[in-house]
Write a protein that holds these residues in place. Structure first.
Motif, PDB file in Angstrom:
ATOM      1  N   TYR A  47     106.772  72.823 -56.830  1.00 47.20           N
ATOM      2  CA  TYR A  47     106.568  71.601 -56.064  1.00 47.20           C
ATOM      3  C   TYR A  47     106.751  70.373 -56.958  1.00 47.20           C
ATOM      4  O   TYR A  47     106.440  70.401 -58.145  1.00 47.20           O
ATOM      5  N   ALA A  48     107.230  69.298 -56.341  1.00 41.20           N
ATOM      6  CA  ALA A  48     107.456  68.061 -57.079  1.00 41.20           C
ATOM      7  C   ALA A  48     106.162  67.307 -57.343  1.00 41.20           C
ATOM      8  O   ALA A  48     106.104  66.480 -58.257  1.00 41.20           O
ATOM      9  N   ASP A  49     105.147  67.565 -56.564  1.00 39.78           N
ATOM     10  CA  ASP A  49     103.849  66.911 -56.714  1.00 39.78           C
ATOM     11  C   ASP A  49     102.850  67.792 -55.989  1.00 39.78           C
ATOM     12  O   ASP A  49     103.219  68.845 -55.450  1.00 39.78           O
ATOM     13  N   TRP A  94     101.340  61.650 -62.103  1.00 36.37           N
ATOM     14  CA  TRP A  94     102.254  62.762 -61.830  1.00 36.37           C
ATOM     15  C   TRP A  94     101.722  63.984 -62.560  1.00 36.37           C
ATOM     16  O   TRP A  94     101.475  63.937 -63.772  1.00 36.37           O
ATOM     17  N   GLY A 133     104.657  69.160 -63.264  1.00 38.30           N
ATOM     18  CA  GLY A 133     105.881  68.706 -62.616  1.00 38.30           C
ATOM     19  C   GLY A 133     107.121  68.847 -63.466  1.00 38.30           C
ATOM     20  O   GLY A 133     108.190  69.197 -62.972  1.00 38.30           O
ATOM     21  N   MET A 139     105.706  67.561 -49.292  1.00 37.05           N
ATOM     22  CA  MET A 139     104.323  67.753 -49.728  1.00 37.05           C
ATOM     23  C   MET A 139     103.404  67.069 -48.727  1.00 37.05           C
ATOM     24  O   MET A 139     103.607  65.892 -48.402  1.00 37.05           O
ATOM     25  N   PRO A 197     100.403  62.267 -52.296  1.00 37.44           N
ATOM     26  CA  PRO A 197     101.688  62.146 -53.000  1.00 37.44           C
ATOM     27  C   PRO A 197     102.769  61.545 -52.105  1.00 37.44           C
ATOM     28  O   PRO A 197     102.767  61.735 -50.884  1.00 37.44           O
ATOM     29  N   VAL A 207     106.416  62.099 -52.156  1.00 39.07           N
ATOM     30  CA  VAL A 207     107.597  62.818 -52.632  1.00 39.07           C
ATOM     31  C   VAL A 207     108.842  62.198 -52.002  1.00 39.07           C
ATOM     32  O   VAL A 207     108.885  61.949 -50.801  1.00 39.07           O
ATOM     33  N   ASP A 245     113.710  64.072 -54.910  1.00 37.40           N
ATOM     34  CA  ASP A 245     112.870  65.002 -55.655  1.00 37.40           C
ATOM     35  C   ASP A 245     113.055  66.426 -55.141  1.00 37.40           C
ATOM     36  O   ASP A 245     113.143  67.385 -55.925  1.00 37.40           O
ATOM     37  N   PRO A 250     110.762  62.658 -60.550  1.00 41.35           N
ATOM     38  CA  PRO A 250     110.119  61.738 -59.605  1.00 41.35           C
ATOM     39  C   PRO A 250     109.859  60.365 -60.217  1.00 41.35           C
ATOM     40  O   PRO A 250     109.758  60.203 -61.435  1.00 41.35           O
ATOM     41  N   ASP A 253     100.531  56.501 -54.203  1.00 41.74           N
ATOM     42  CA  ASP A 253     101.612  56.173 -55.136  1.00 41.74           C
ATOM     43  C   ASP A 253     101.602  54.674 -55.457  1.00 41.74           C
ATOM     44  O   ASP A 253     101.543  53.835 -54.541  1.00 41.74           O
TER      45      ASP A 253
END
Length: 773
Positions: free
Chosen positions: A242-244, A254, A258, A305, A313, A315, A319, A435, A745
């Motif tokens: 997962y990106a986040d 972050w 990641g 996400m 998050p 995303v 990403d 990201p 974010d």
């Protein structure tokens, strides 16, 4: 290779080099899978009908959508280049009351599987019995959760209940498994349990029980992340990335894990996925590489996400696409996405979402399970759907040449790259995307040398600047069209036979000159490009037209269409007018049994079809705009309140406001007229807002909610037409508190000094589709 380390990432002192050896031959993996089918697990890939096969799997939860939508949404998934749909079977939704097992309506598993088969998708069922999926009790019914038994173990009392549940599933999908009696059955795989780490004997028992009840799958899988202990030979491990993560703490920026998902690596496991639900500490490190003699397979590459109340998050589409790209370059032989299609949490006798009240460390929304997936819960095809389709079309056309080869990953330097191939042909992967919270910098002076048995390939001819955010895959001496050995600084998307020869579609890499290298013996004619002889033999062909639909290079009988990056994300491939065709269309769409359909849009646009629909007919199809968007007065909240600050759950995280808190809020009315529903396939309300929590009600019925993270809230009103016209549509919301400790974010976090609850805009979109070819 040597790269000067500095804050500005200086030019490498010399080209980046790697030698690609001849790999050992693939051999059958030491796994006991289903017998009597044409699917076999080899050491590096899955084999189907005797040839390497690249499974591309997208998760879509049938029970979290409406049955009337299944066929269209499955066609969208298939049109995205996905060839397997996976789905959880959530026990809590089928047997809320013990002994009353339901398979009606949105619970109709058999109808869903048969519909997937109709549209051309294979199926993997994830049978649990524990599933997670951000579901109450992990999918266990409340009555089961309350029993004095050792759940998720070989406790005989627990197994007796699971055996009955498995028997119910088996009865629903009887005759739909791919086996020796039914070689074309849609169900090719079964996943047992989910995210269980220390019960290998239990996993083996679950497979035994499922088979005893009649589930005869070609492939048996179990989640392998978190250093899971799995039963020997019984399951193929599948992994996640997962990106986040919503499950991190609210003070986390972050997450540390990641970087591994945006760096080419032979390491398959991420120990942090699901770590918040385990009873052991995890420090964010990754497991060491294993020498597993089976393919690298994934089932949960993050298609987006979800957000939790404490951590939200944001995303980005890039990403998702870059992470999937990196897994390809790291040796993945099975791309599986979670989620590929968003959904809506179900309210039955109780809510079904993950919450602190039901034993979790996190509070998630009551209804919202959109996940920011490539296809949203209301059917919208997002930018990463198109970017992933571009990757999937490449795998569909050239996957056999990719999946059979291992990855060679240089271990030093600032440039992240890998090569998948043998000593004759290969694919070069490069990634310079991370990201936004940890974005990578531009790198000047990049050039690659790939040493193979007969020669060393240099690409491109001169060093280039690798822009921040760029990721690409380039062929090295691959057979494209009718040319045996093509090396190019552009990414192949797909190819198709036309009456004038093979047509190959490439995507230019931003900032990199397009070069197509061929052996001289492959070339007897070049048009649309300049050609220069290379040192050591062969030629380099450079298009004379900038990348775009009109950039065509003909080499011999093969025509290369070189698209710019944006247009490349508009490439589709499917059957139109009796044969397979390429459609270039930059909007939403899908293939069905009649051709290619598009979602009507206010903007007039054009679609291109290759080859043309009829001899001498233009390939460009005009698509007029449509009046489908109605702006509404922005609802105004006169009474602005912030939510009570509470913490709870096993990790002491921020708690979402409870129903009783929301009930004290005044409601804001949204005027919706009955005639607006007419002729709509969906009627989408989109609210652009800033705040903390928003809920949408049809009368007293909660139909949508959202924890604000910078994204709009959208909901299809059509299923609630009668309720809305009779009882009205209402909003209730809490304001964002300026001193909130919740993670949002930094790019969108409000900077106001006073509480904020504001609707910036509201619109109704009438969703209609039409066939254009």
């Amino acid at each position: 290779m040597s790269v000067t380390e500095s804050a500005s990432r200086n030019t490498p002192k010399r080209p980046l080099s790697v030698r690609v050896p001849r790999p050992a031959p693939a051999h059958p993996a030491p796994l006991d899978m289903g017998e009597g089918t044409d699917i076999r697990v080899m050491s590096r890939y899955i084999e189907r009908s005797g040839r390497p096969w690249f499974p591309i799997m997208g998760e879509y939860h049938f029970s979290r959508d409406q049955p009337d939508h299944w066929e269209t949404e499955l066609r969208k998934i298939r049109s995205g280049g996905v060839n397997i749909v996976s789905t959880y079977i959530l026990w809590i939704l089928h047997e809320e009351q013990q002994g009353d097992v339901r398979w009606d309506g949105a619970r109709d598993l058999r109808r869903f599987v048969e519909t997937a088969q109709i549209v051309g998708l294979d199926v993997v069922i994830r049978i649990g019995p524990w599933a997670h999926g951000e579901t109450r009790n992990g999918g266990f019914p409340d009555w089961l959760q309350a029993l004095p038994i050792a759940r998720r173990t070989n406790d005989p009392d627990y197994l007796a209940l699971v055996r009955g549940w498995y028997a119910q599933i088996a009865a629903q999908v009887h005759g739909l498994f791919r086996d020796h009696q039914n070689p074309h059955g849609p169900i090719v795989g079964v996943q047992v349990e989910n995210e269980i780490y220390d019960q290998p004997d239990h996993l083996g028992t679950l497979r035994d029980m499922a088979e005893a009840e009649g589930m005869r799958a070609s492939l048996w899988t179990a989640t392998g992340w978190g250093g899971a202990q799995l039963p020997e030979r019984r399951v193929l491990p599948v992994y996640a990335g997962y990106a986040d993560a919503f499950w991190e703490e609210s003070h986390t920026g972050w997450p540390e894990f990641g970087r591994m998902h945006f760096t080419f690596s032979a390491v398959r496991d991420d120990l942090t996925v699901g770590a918040d639900l385990r009873q052991v500490g995890v420090d964010g490190s990754v497991a060491t590489e294993s020498a597993d003699p089976w393919p690298f397979a994934t089932c949960e590459l993050g298609g987006g996400m979800p957000v939790a109340y404490h951590r939200r998050p944001l995303v980005d589409p890039e990403d998702v696409a870059a992470l999937a790209h990196v897994k390809l370059g790291s040796g993945s032989s099975w791309q599986g996405y979670y989620l590929f299609h968003g959904g809506t949490q179900v309210i039955g006798n109780t809510t079904t979402q993950e919450s602190q009240a039901t034993g979790y460390p996190n509070d998630l929304p009551v209804r919202d399970y959109d996940f920011f997936a490539p296809i949203g819960r209301e059917g919208a095809q997002r930018p990463h759907f198109h970017a992933l389709r571009r990757q999937h079309l490449m795998l569909e056309a050239f996957g056999e040449a990719i999946v059979a080869e291992p990855a060679v990953i240089p271990g030093d330097g600032d440039v992240r790259w890998s090569v998948r191939g043998d000593d004759r042909r290969a694919w070069l992967f490069v990634n310079n995307h991370q990201p936004a919270l940890a974005a990578l910098e531009t790198i000047p002076g990049v050039q690659f040398h790939v040493e193979m048995a007969a020669s060393t390939i240099t690409m491109p001819a001169a060093p280039f600047t690798l822009s921040a955010g760029t990721f690409a895959c380039w062929p090295i001496r691959q057979r494209l069209g009718g040319i045996d050995a093509v090396t190019a600084t552009a990414q192949p998307i797909t190819q198709i036979q036309t009456s004038q020869g093979m047509l190959v579609v490439l995507a230019a890499t931003p900032g990199v000159p397009v070069e197509i290298q061929c052996d001289e013996g492959d070339v007897d004619m070049v048009s649309g490009a300049t050609a220069e002889r290379r040192d050591g033999g062969g030629i380099t062909v450079t298009p004379i037209t900038a990348p775009g639909p009109d950039c065509r290079v003909k080499i011999g009988t093969t025509t290369f269409v070189v698209l710019d990056d944006d247009t490349a994300n508009g490439v589709w491939k499917g059957h139109v007018a009796g044969r397979e065709r390429i459609v270039i269309w930059d909007g939403e769409g899908w293939f069905d049994e009649t051709g290619f359909r598009v979602t009507e849009d206010p903007r007039p646009r054009t679609a291109r079809v290759l080859p043309a629909l009829a001899q001498g007919q233009a390939t460009v199809i005009p698509v007029p705009g449509a009046d489908v968007v109605r702006d509404l007065p922005a609802p105004v909240f006169d009474d602005v309140r912030t939510a009570p600050v509470r913490t709870g759950g096993s990790a002491g995280r921020f708690s979402a406001p409870a129903d009783v808190d929301v009930a004290r809020l005044p409601s804001t009315h949204v005027d919706i007229r009955d005639e607006w529903f007419d002729e709509a396939e969906r009627l989408l309300l989109e609210i652009t807002w800033t705040g903390d929590v928003m809920r949408v009600y049809a009368g007293d019925t909660l139909i949508a909610d959202q924890f604000w993270s910078g994204r709009p809230l959208d909901v299809d009103l059509l299923p609630y037409r009668e309720l809305i016209i009779r009882d009205g549509l209402h909003l209730r919301g809490f304001a964002w508190a300026p001193d909130s400790g919740i993670h949002v974010d930094p790019r969108v976090r409000p900077g106001a000094v006073e509480p904020v609850l504001e609707v910036h805009g509201a619109a109704l979109r009438t969703v209609r589709s039409r066939q254009i070819c």
